[in-house]
Design a protein around this motif. Structure first.
Motif, PDB file in Angstrom:
ATOM      1  N   GLY A  43      -1.139   8.139  -1.059  1.00 55.09           N
ATOM      2  CA  GLY A  43      -2.285   7.124  -1.379  1.00 55.09           C
ATOM      3  C   GLY A  43      -3.748   7.762  -1.467  1.00 55.09           C
ATOM      4  N   GLY A 100      -6.337   5.000  -2.609  1.00 52.30           N
ATOM      5  CA  GLY A 100      -6.428   3.690  -1.609  1.00 52.30           C
ATOM      6  C   GLY A 100      -8.015   3.795  -1.079  1.00 52.30           C
ATOM      7  N   ASP A 101      -7.916   2.792  -0.121  1.00 53.44           N
ATOM      8  CA  ASP A 101      -9.064   2.430   0.495  1.00 53.44           C
ATOM      9  C   ASP A 101      -9.577   3.389   1.750  1.00 53.44           C
ATOM     10  OD1 ASP A 101     -11.394   0.423   1.577  1.00 53.44           O
ATOM     11  OD2 ASP A 101      -9.932   0.362   3.265  1.00 53.44           O
ATOM     12  N   LEU A 102      -8.473   3.672   2.223  1.00 51.34           N
ATOM     13  CA  LEU A 102      -8.466   4.537   3.699  1.00 51.34           C
ATOM     14  C   LEU A 102      -8.976   6.041   3.214  1.00 51.34           C
ATOM     15  CD1 LEU A 102      -8.246   4.503   6.780  1.00 51.34           C
ATOM     16  CD2 LEU A 102      -6.121   5.662   6.335  1.00 51.34           C
ATOM     17  N   ARG A 134       0.101   6.347  -7.921  1.00 46.44           N
ATOM     18  CA  ARG A 134       0.797   6.146  -8.999  1.00 46.44           C
ATOM     19  C   ARG A 134      -0.281   6.592 -10.190  1.00 46.44           C
ATOM     20  NH1 ARG A 134       3.194   0.921  -7.283  1.00 46.44           N
ATOM     21  NH2 ARG A 134       0.933   0.882  -6.611  1.00 46.44           N
ATOM     22  N   ARG A 135      -1.432   6.183 -10.007  1.00 40.14           N
ATOM     23  CA  ARG A 135      -2.471   5.640 -10.869  1.00 40.14           C
ATOM     24  C   ARG A 135      -2.478   7.235 -11.773  1.00 40.14           C
ATOM     25  NH1 ARG A 135      -6.612   2.472  -7.668  1.00 40.14           N
ATOM     26  NH2 ARG A 135      -4.711   2.151  -6.386  1.00 40.14           N
ATOM     27  N   PHE A 190       2.200  10.321  -8.932  1.00 44.20           N
ATOM     28  CA  PHE A 190       3.294  10.585  -8.122  1.00 44.20           C
ATOM     29  C   PHE A 190       3.917   9.199  -7.762  1.00 44.20           C
ATOM     30  CE2 PHE A 190       5.163  11.020  -3.737  1.00 44.20           C
ATOM     31  CZ  PHE A 190       5.659  12.209  -3.893  1.00 44.20           C
ATOM     32  N   ASP A 191       5.022   8.979  -7.810  1.00 45.15           N
ATOM     33  CA  ASP A 191       5.736   7.694  -7.401  1.00 45.15           C
ATOM     34  C   ASP A 191       6.650   8.241  -6.359  1.00 45.15           C
ATOM     35  OD1 ASP A 191       7.081   5.314  -6.788  1.00 45.15           O
ATOM     36  OD2 ASP A 191       6.769   4.464  -9.044  1.00 45.15           O
ATOM     37  N   SER A 234      -1.107   7.880   3.746  1.00 48.99           N
ATOM     38  CA  SER A 234      -2.097   6.853   3.952  1.00 48.99           C
ATOM     39  C   SER A 234      -1.610   5.726   2.752  1.00 48.99           C
ATOM     40  CB  SER A 234      -3.330   7.307   3.471  1.00 48.99           C
ATOM     41  OG  SER A 234      -4.427   6.454   3.179  1.00 48.99           O
ATOM     42  N   VAL A 235      -0.297   5.422   3.076  1.00 46.94           N
ATOM     43  CA  VAL A 235       0.272   4.242   2.117  1.00 46.94           C
ATOM     44  C   VAL A 235       0.900   3.162   3.038  1.00 46.94           C
ATOM     45  CG1 VAL A 235       0.980   5.848   0.220  1.00 46.94           C
ATOM     46  CG2 VAL A 235       2.475   5.734   2.134  1.00 46.94           C
ATOM     47  N   PRO A 258       3.163   1.164   5.307  1.00 50.33           N
ATOM     48  CA  PRO A 258       4.433   1.677   6.207  1.00 50.33           C
ATOM     49  C   PRO A 258       5.586   1.663   5.847  1.00 50.33           C
ATOM     50  CG  PRO A 258       2.748   0.094   7.302  1.00 50.33           C
ATOM     51  CD  PRO A 258       2.514   0.017   6.027  1.00 50.33           C
ATOM     52  N   PRO A 298       0.125   0.423  10.728  1.00 50.76           N
ATOM     53  CA  PRO A 298       1.148   0.094  11.984  1.00 50.76           C
ATOM     54  C   PRO A 298       2.441   1.101  11.955  1.00 50.76           C
ATOM     55  CG  PRO A 298       1.350  -1.533  10.155  1.00 50.76           C
ATOM     56  CD  PRO A 298       0.225  -0.587   9.458  1.00 50.76           C
ATOM     57  N   TYR A 307     -11.840  10.105  12.620  1.00 52.27           N
ATOM     58  CA  TYR A 307     -10.690  10.670  11.797  1.00 52.27           C
ATOM     59  C   TYR A 307     -11.119  12.224  11.615  1.00 52.27           C
ATOM     60  CZ  TYR A 307      -8.471   6.419  10.246  1.00 52.27           C
ATOM     61  OH  TYR A 307      -7.465   5.285   9.958  1.00 52.27           O
TER      62      TYR A 307
HETATM   63  P1  NAP Z   1      -4.433   0.740  -0.146  1.00 47.53           P
HETATM   64  O1  NAP Z   1      -5.967   0.685  -0.518  1.00 47.53           O
HETATM   65  O2  NAP Z   1      -3.502  -0.463  -0.305  1.00 47.53           O
HETATM   66  O3  NAP Z   1      -3.754   2.180  -0.475  1.00 47.53           O
HETATM   67  C1  NAP Z   1      -2.528   2.144  -0.702  1.00 47.53           C
HETATM   68  C2  NAP Z   1      -2.254   3.580  -1.742  1.00 47.53           C
HETATM   69  O4  NAP Z   1      -0.681   3.527  -1.824  1.00 47.53           O
HETATM   70  C3  NAP Z   1      -2.897   3.675  -2.996  1.00 47.53           C
HETATM   71  O5  NAP Z   1      -3.203   4.909  -3.326  1.00 47.53           O
HETATM   72  C4  NAP Z   1      -1.808   3.242  -3.921  1.00 47.53           C
HETATM   73  O6  NAP Z   1      -2.155   3.931  -4.912  1.00 47.53           O
HETATM   74  C5  NAP Z   1      -0.430   4.090  -3.224  1.00 47.53           C
HETATM   75  N1  NAP Z   1       0.862   3.666  -3.372  1.00 47.53           N
HETATM   76  C6  NAP Z   1       1.228   2.302  -3.298  1.00 47.53           C
HETATM   77  N2  NAP Z   1       2.528   2.329  -4.054  1.00 47.53           N
HETATM   78  C7  NAP Z   1       3.078   3.582  -4.446  1.00 47.53           C
HETATM   79  C8  NAP Z   1       4.212   4.199  -4.767  1.00 47.53           C
HETATM   80  N3  NAP Z   1       5.172   3.913  -5.244  1.00 47.53           N
HETATM   81  N4  NAP Z   1       3.742   5.652  -5.008  1.00 47.53           N
HETATM   82  C9  NAP Z   1       2.936   6.317  -4.639  1.00 47.53           C
HETATM   83  N5  NAP Z   1       1.710   5.777  -4.204  1.00 47.53           N
HETATM   84  C10 NAP Z   1       1.780   4.337  -4.055  1.00 47.53           C
HETATM   85  O7  NAP Z   1      -4.106   0.932   1.590  1.00 47.53           O
HETATM   86  P2  NAP Z   1      -5.095   1.526   2.428  1.00 47.53           P
HETATM   87  O8  NAP Z   1      -5.947   0.423   2.998  1.00 47.53           O
HETATM   88  O9  NAP Z   1      -5.673   2.812   2.009  1.00 47.53           O
HETATM   89  O10 NAP Z   1      -4.085   1.767   3.648  1.00 47.53           O
HETATM   90  C11 NAP Z   1      -3.299   3.019   3.704  1.00 47.53           C
HETATM   91  C12 NAP Z   1      -2.667   3.167   5.210  1.00 47.53           C
HETATM   92  O11 NAP Z   1      -3.557   3.087   6.170  1.00 47.53           O
HETATM   93  C13 NAP Z   1      -1.753   1.875   5.314  1.00 47.53           C
HETATM   94  O12 NAP Z   1      -0.567   2.232   6.243  1.00 47.53           O
HETATM   95  C14 NAP Z   1      -2.540   1.034   6.429  1.00 47.53           C
HETATM   96  O13 NAP Z   1      -1.951   0.067   7.318  1.00 47.53           O
HETATM   97  C15 NAP Z   1      -3.530   2.069   7.172  1.00 47.53           C
HETATM   98  N6  NAP Z   1      -4.648   1.812   7.540  1.00 47.53           N
HETATM   99  C16 NAP Z   1      -5.558   1.615   6.655  1.00 47.53           C
HETATM  100  C17 NAP Z   1      -7.097   1.051   7.247  1.00 47.53           C
HETATM  101  C18 NAP Z   1      -8.189   0.882   6.321  1.00 47.53           C
HETATM  102  O14 NAP Z   1      -9.264   0.803   6.787  1.00 47.53           O
HETATM  103  N7  NAP Z   1      -8.017   0.868   4.977  1.00 47.53           N
HETATM  104  C19 NAP Z   1      -7.181   1.102   8.507  1.00 47.53           C
HETATM  105  C20 NAP Z   1      -6.133   1.596   9.561  1.00 47.53           C
HETATM  106  C21 NAP Z   1      -4.896   1.663   8.967  1.00 47.53           C
HETATM  107  P3  NAP Z   1      -1.326   3.458  -6.488  1.00 47.53           P
HETATM  108  O15 NAP Z   1      -1.709   1.983  -6.630  1.00 47.53           O
HETATM  109  O16 NAP Z   1      -2.274   4.322  -7.609  1.00 47.53           O
HETATM  110  O17 NAP Z   1      -0.045   4.022  -6.677  1.00 47.53           O
END
Ligand code: NAP
Length: 491
Positions: A15, A18-20, A50-51, A87-88, A120-121, A123, A152, A422
């Motif tokens: 991940g 992603g945002d985190l 995946r990007r 990576f998928d 960091s994807v 759950p 979670p 963190y």
């Molecule tokens: P997000 O921005 O939606 O990022 C999700 C990531 O997963 C992206 O990098 C996405 O990239 C990747 N992904 C999705 N499907 C995939 C697949 N099939 N294969 C490979 N990669 C895949 O989510 P986030 O906010 O960063 O959160 C990540 C985790 O941290 C979650 O569990 C969330 O509950 C937890 N969390 C986040 C925060 C926060 O502040 N953001 C706070 C506490 C907990 P691609 O689309 O490029 O594949």
């Protein structure tokens, strides 16, 4: 074996686009690098998603995630340790290629097979990633292997149990680091020190001297662009089951024999086991749920929860919880632990207030005394520090008292947005110290406690209150304390 050898590792981030990753993980890794805890010879980071990015795309994103006042040369050197692989999670070939990349990097950087996998994807993927890592032998390197799992952790006891089973196929319990970023906060870690290093507090830390404990985790933000996620979760799952329960167990645990992760965990678990169970028909005496209605925050009009983006207009999801926990043991019998947490409240604050009991005979009871005294306040964020509020003599007026406040502040207000929690937690994982992570026993006990309440709420067995955005919650939460002779202390 020296520390540098132990910390030499590859950090694999699932991940990475992603945002985190961008907001917390990259800046935290940079801070570890800058402070010398990650050494140039000893680490590489592999970003996965995946990007269709290249190494340079990831390095650019990492660079922009770091404060641009930092030295450019150091940033560039740091970024050169990042590698990206498209990576998928659902595709076998991805894991085969990842193993090859890890072996190559381990050879290039002389890293002794130490691998930290950071999930960091979403759950829904945690279990699948763990079993594929095992299947494709990514967990069979020569060094240590550990996994960090984001919250979670399940959405109730049975899904958490299932997740535990899936992850344990590939990792043993001592290799699983369930992150609760509140446990990485300076003042949360300081609770142990305040309690166990100060002879002025520990003798008073019990039901003889403490009237009640209040834990507030309030946010001014609404659900922002995470309405879809939040509407399936709610404040109980998002804040109480994990962060609040962890803070309660640190406040209430017995002194551990030693400060080892195992001894501390054992004491925290005992607190959760001692929580007085509540029956279904008592829930509304102990827990209150509410949603924010339109209101004002910092002079700006804001919408109500049901009008937020990606939130159902008929949603019953709570954005606020207030509750009372009773701990049935010798130390705490009879002392309520009140908790409240919510979005769109009047201020952003995380605070613990310990209210001490009145003296048996108060010689000053006839004078103006508003009971704002005998409080120990642990300020967790945004201020960090301790405030003790005592009674002092009012100048020139005989026999009158006024509250006086003794404050210790870490004075870090201006840098409080830095991802220091963190940073600490990632480093703890790299050196293999699990104290500030949630063990599965804690997670399960906590779910077992809140499951009943959640299920009653899902069946609409108790009222769903409203509170105006910009307030400190519904009147019902004030009444809960008032009927026991207490009030919420201002935060
Ligand atoms: P997000 O921005 O939606 O990022 C999700 C990531 O997963 C992206 O990098 C996405 O990239 C990747 N992904 C999705 N499907 C995939 C697949 N099939 N294969 C490979 N990669 C895949 O989510 P986030 O906010 O960063 O959160 C990540 C985790 O941290 C979650 O569990 C969330 O509950 C937890 N969390 C986040 C925060 C926060 O502040 N953001 C706070 C506490 C907990 P691609 O689309 O490029 O594949």
């Amino acid at each position: 074996m020296n520390l540098q050898h132990i910390t030499k590792s590859i950090i694999v981030i699932f991940g990475a686009t992603g945002d985190l990753a961008k907001r917390k993980l990259f800046p935290s890794l940079f801070n570890l690098y800058k402070s010398g805890r990650l050494t140039p010879e000893g680490f590489a980071v592999v970003g996965l998603a995946r990007r269709d990015w290249k190494d340079d795309t990831l390095r650019d994103v990492v660079k922009h995630s770091i404060d641009d006042s930092e030295n450019e040369e150091i940033i560039n050197e740091f970024c050169s340790h990042f590698y990206y692989q498209p990576f998928d999670i659902t595709e076998d070939q991805s894991y085969i290629m990842l193993n090859e990349l890890l072996e190559r990097l381990e050879y290039n950087y002389s890293i002794p097979g130490n691998r930290l996998f950071y999930m960091s994807v979403s759950p829904q993927f945690f279990g699948e990633i763990a079993s594929s890592l095992k299947e494709y032998k990514l967990t069979q390197s020569n060094g240590w292997k550990r996994v960090i799992i984001e919250k979670p952790f399940g959405r109730n006891a049975s899904t958490a149990e299932q997740l535990n089973d899936e992850i344990r196929q590939a990792f043993s319990e001592d290799e699983i680091y369930r992150i609760d970023h509140y446990l990485g906060k300076e003042m949360v870690q300081n609770i142990e020190v305040i309690r166990f290093a100060n002879s002025i507090f520990e003798p008073l830390w019990n039901n003889q001297f403490i009237a009640n404990v209040q834990i507030t985790l309030s946010e001014t933000l609404g659900v922002e662009d995470r309405g879809g996620y939040y509407d399936k979760s709610g404040a109980m799952r998002d804040m109480v089951q994990n962060h609040v329960m962890q803070i309660v167990s640190l406040l209430a645990m017995e002194p551990p024999i030693r400060l080892t992760p195992e001894e501390i965990r054992e004491e925290k678990v005992k607190v959760l086991k001692a929580l007085k169970p509540i029956s279904r028909n008592e829930i509304s005496d102990y827990f209150i749920r509410a949603q924010y209605s339109p209101g004002w925050i910092d002079g700006e009009e804001v919408t109500g929860y049901r009008s937020e983006k990606n939130v159902s207009p008929n949603t019953k999801t709570e954005t606020y919880v207030a509750g009372k926990l009773l701990i049935e043991n010798h130390r705490w019998k009879g002392v309520p632990f009140y908790l409240r947490t919510g979005k769109r409240m009047s201020s952003k604050s995380t605070k613990v207030v310990i209210e001490f009991k009145d003296l048996p005979l108060n010689l000053y009871s006839n004078v103006e005394r508003k009971r704002v005294s005998n409080l120990l306040i642990i300020n967790i964020q945004p201020d960090e520090g301790i405030t003790i509020i005592l009674n002092g003599k009012k100048m020139d007026i005989a026999s009158k008292t006024k509250p006086v406040s003794l404050e210790y502040s870490n004075k870090i207000g201006s840098i409080s947005n830095k991802p220091e929690a963190y940073e600490r937690l990632i480093y703890s994982c790299i050196i293999g110290v699990a104290t500030n992570f949630a063990h599965s026993d804690e997670v399960m006990l906590s779910w077992n406690y809140v499951d009943l309440i959640l299920s009653a709420w899902e069946n609409n067995e108790t009222p769903l209150f409203e509170y105006q955005a910009g307030s400190m919650g519904p009147k019902a939460a004030e009444k809960m304390l008032a009927k026991e002779g207490f009030c919420w202390w201002p935060i």
